[in-house]
Design a protein around this motif. Sequence first.
Motif, PDB file in Angstrom:
ATOM      1  N   ILE A 108       0.861  -1.180   0.000  1.00  0.00           N
ATOM      2  CA  ILE A 108       0.000   0.000   0.000  1.00  0.00           C
ATOM      3  C   ILE A 108       0.898   1.231   0.000  1.00  0.00           C
ATOM      4  O   ILE A 108       1.685   1.430   0.922  1.00  0.00           O
ATOM      5  N   LEU A 109       0.769   2.030  -1.040  1.00  0.00           N
ATOM      6  CA  LEU A 109       1.542   3.265  -1.162  1.00  0.00           C
ATOM      7  C   LEU A 109       0.715   4.399  -0.578  1.00  0.00           C
ATOM      8  O   LEU A 109      -0.437   4.601  -0.985  1.00  0.00           O
ATOM      9  N   VAL A 110       1.278   5.107   0.397  1.00  0.00           N
ATOM     10  CA  VAL A 110       0.573   6.217   1.039  1.00  0.00           C
ATOM     11  C   VAL A 110       1.392   7.480   0.845  1.00  0.00           C
ATOM     12  O   VAL A 110       2.529   7.574   1.320  1.00  0.00           O
ATOM     13  N   ALA A 111       0.812   8.448   0.152  1.00  0.00           N
ATOM     14  CA  ALA A 111       1.480   9.728  -0.070  1.00  0.00           C
ATOM     15  C   ALA A 111       1.240  10.618   1.147  1.00  0.00           C
ATOM     16  O   ALA A 111       0.097  10.815   1.558  1.00  0.00           O
ATOM     17  N   VAL A 112       2.331  11.109   1.736  1.00  0.00           N
ATOM     18  CA  VAL A 112       2.217  11.983   2.906  1.00  0.00           C
ATOM     19  C   VAL A 112       2.937  13.298   2.622  1.00  0.00           C
ATOM     20  O   VAL A 112       3.936  13.332   1.919  1.00  0.00           O
ATOM     21  N   ASP A 113       2.378  14.381   3.179  1.00  0.00           N
ATOM     22  CA  ASP A 113       3.014  15.680   2.976  1.00  0.00           C
ATOM     23  C   ASP A 113       3.091  16.498   4.249  1.00  0.00           C
ATOM     24  O   ASP A 113       3.478  17.649   4.235  1.00  0.00           O
ATOM     25  N   GLY A 114       2.727  15.912   5.359  1.00  0.00           N
ATOM     26  CA  GLY A 114       2.800  16.634   6.624  1.00  0.00           C
ATOM     27  C   GLY A 114       1.526  17.367   6.977  1.00  0.00           C
ATOM     28  O   GLY A 114       1.341  17.751   8.130  1.00  0.00           O
ATOM     29  N   GLY A 115       0.649  17.564   6.012  1.00  0.00           N
ATOM     30  CA  GLY A 115      -0.616  18.228   6.287  1.00  0.00           C
ATOM     31  C   GLY A 115      -1.571  17.308   7.029  1.00  0.00           C
ATOM     32  O   GLY A 115      -1.414  16.084   7.020  1.00  0.00           O
ATOM     33  N   GLU A 116      -2.573  17.909   7.663  1.00  0.00           N
ATOM     34  CA  GLU A 116      -3.554  17.121   8.404  1.00  0.00           C
ATOM     35  C   GLU A 116      -4.287  16.143   7.492  1.00  0.00           C
ATOM     36  O   GLU A 116      -4.644  15.037   7.916  1.00  0.00           O
ATOM     37  N   GLU A 117      -4.505  16.538   6.243  1.00  0.00           N
ATOM     38  CA  GLU A 117      -5.253  15.694   5.315  1.00  0.00           C
ATOM     39  C   GLU A 117      -4.523  14.386   5.024  1.00  0.00           C
ATOM     40  O   GLU A 117      -5.130  13.315   5.029  1.00  0.00           O
ATOM     41  N   SER A 118      -3.217  14.463   4.782  1.00  0.00           N
ATOM     42  CA  SER A 118      -2.485  13.234   4.462  1.00  0.00           C
ATOM     43  C   SER A 118      -2.299  12.364   5.699  1.00  0.00           C
ATOM     44  O   SER A 118      -2.314  11.132   5.605  1.00  0.00           O
ATOM     45  N   MET A 119      -2.134  12.974   6.858  1.00  0.00           N
ATOM     46  CA  MET A 119      -1.999  12.187   8.080  1.00  0.00           C
ATOM     47  C   MET A 119      -3.334  11.526   8.441  1.00  0.00           C
ATOM     48  O   MET A 119      -3.366  10.397   8.934  1.00  0.00           O
ATOM     49  N   TYR A 120      -4.445  12.206   8.168  1.00  0.00           N
ATOM     50  CA  TYR A 120      -5.759  11.591   8.368  1.00  0.00           C
ATOM     51  C   TYR A 120      -5.921  10.401   7.421  1.00  0.00           C
ATOM     52  O   TYR A 120      -6.400   9.333   7.822  1.00  0.00           O
ATOM     53  N   ALA A 121      -5.506  10.569   6.164  1.00  0.00           N
ATOM     54  CA  ALA A 121      -5.604   9.479   5.186  1.00  0.00           C
ATOM     55  C   ALA A 121      -4.771   8.278   5.636  1.00  0.00           C
ATOM     56  O   ALA A 121      -5.207   7.127   5.498  1.00  0.00           O
ATOM     57  N   VAL A 179      -2.694  -0.573  -3.968  1.00  0.00           N
ATOM     58  CA  VAL A 179      -3.523   0.629  -3.896  1.00  0.00           C
ATOM     59  C   VAL A 179      -2.633   1.814  -3.516  1.00  0.00           C
ATOM     60  O   VAL A 179      -1.646   1.663  -2.804  1.00  0.00           O
ATOM     61  N   LEU A 180      -3.006   2.976  -4.019  1.00  0.00           N
ATOM     62  CA  LEU A 180      -2.380   4.251  -3.653  1.00  0.00           C
ATOM     63  C   LEU A 180      -3.384   4.999  -2.792  1.00  0.00           C
ATOM     64  O   LEU A 180      -4.532   5.190  -3.204  1.00  0.00           O
ATOM     65  N   VAL A 181      -2.972   5.404  -1.592  1.00  0.00           N
ATOM     66  CA  VAL A 181      -3.841   6.144  -0.678  1.00  0.00           C
ATOM     67  C   VAL A 181      -3.332   7.564  -0.567  1.00  0.00           C
ATOM     68  O   VAL A 181      -2.138   7.790  -0.359  1.00  0.00           O
ATOM     69  N   MET A 182      -4.258   8.508  -0.723  1.00  0.00           N
ATOM     70  CA  MET A 182      -3.902   9.925  -0.673  1.00  0.00           C
ATOM     71  C   MET A 182      -4.957  10.689   0.107  1.00  0.00           C
ATOM     72  O   MET A 182      -6.122  10.307   0.103  1.00  0.00           O
ATOM     73  N   GLY A 183      -4.536  11.772   0.722  1.00  0.00           N
ATOM     74  CA  GLY A 183      -5.488  12.670   1.358  1.00  0.00           C
ATOM     75  C   GLY A 183      -5.989  13.680   0.343  1.00  0.00           C
ATOM     76  O   GLY A 183      -5.415  13.846  -0.729  1.00  0.00           O
ATOM     77  N   SER A 184      -7.075  14.343   0.694  1.00  0.00           N
ATOM     78  CA  SER A 184      -7.635  15.383  -0.166  1.00  0.00           C
ATOM     79  C   SER A 184      -7.753  16.660   0.637  1.00  0.00           C
ATOM     80  O   SER A 184      -8.224  16.651   1.775  1.00  0.00           O
ATOM     81  N   HIS A 185      -7.316  17.758   0.029  1.00  0.00           N
ATOM     82  CA  HIS A 185      -7.465  19.060   0.686  1.00  0.00           C
ATOM     83  C   HIS A 185      -8.896  19.563   0.605  1.00  0.00           C
ATOM     84  O   HIS A 185      -9.272  20.478   1.310  1.00  0.00           O
ATOM     85  N   GLY A 186      -9.680  18.965  -0.272  1.00  0.00           N
ATOM     86  CA  GLY A 186     -11.084  19.353  -0.396  1.00  0.00           C
ATOM     87  C   GLY A 186     -11.271  20.733  -1.000  1.00  0.00           C
ATOM     88  O   GLY A 186     -12.194  21.443  -0.652  1.00  0.00           O
ATOM     89  N   ARG A 203     -10.800  14.243   4.705  1.00  0.00           N
ATOM     90  CA  ARG A 203     -10.947  14.442   6.152  1.00  0.00           C
ATOM     91  C   ARG A 203     -12.294  15.120   6.413  1.00  0.00           C
ATOM     92  O   ARG A 203     -12.625  16.118   5.766  1.00  0.00           O
ATOM     93  N   PRO A 204     -13.087  14.595   7.361  1.00  0.00           N
ATOM     94  CA  PRO A 204     -14.368  15.241   7.666  1.00  0.00           C
ATOM     95  C   PRO A 204     -14.153  16.640   8.232  1.00  0.00           C
ATOM     96  O   PRO A 204     -13.168  16.879   8.930  1.00  0.00           O
TER      97      PRO A 204
END
Length: 165
Positions: free
Chosen positions: A11-24, A122-129, A158-159
């Motif tokens: 599982i590839l998880v893209a992280v960038d330090g933002g709350e969105e990627s850490m939530y993902a 699978v690639l998992v990413m957060g969304s800034h919305g 992220r909700p």
Amino acid sequence: MAETVVKERKILVAVDGGEESMYALSWCLSNLVSDNSRDTLVLLYAKPLRSAYSSLDGTGYLFSSDVVATMERCNNEMADCVMAKATKICQDFGEVEVETRVENGDARDVICRVAQELVPDVLVMGSHGYGLIKRAFLGSVSHHCAQNVKCPVLVVKRPKSSGNN
């Protein structure tokens, strides 16, 4: 006696330090990683390139070596900090195999290249919305990756908290 089949997934998880990627990442650990699978999470951070030139009057100038060294040190410290935070989230979750990768370049290009190279399940990413207008100006890394990688892409949004409406 039936033998239990243990599925190995990457599982590839893209992280960038933002709350969105850490939530993902947290969502991924809670919802995708299971006890009867041997999942490997590959945490990927795309370290942005700092341009050595800045165009002020059309002629441009070169930053001094001290400025470039300081910018590079800050970039490296940010990458270390992001990976430490993401790795801690994984450690707090429990037993999961974690690999980390820090790559240089634009996040869109880096994520697509690494996904092509690793061929994850699978690639998992957060969304800034971002809304339509912001997305038009800033672009959407998750949208770009969803259109260009060959593996399934899971975008976790992220909700909104009740205080941010």
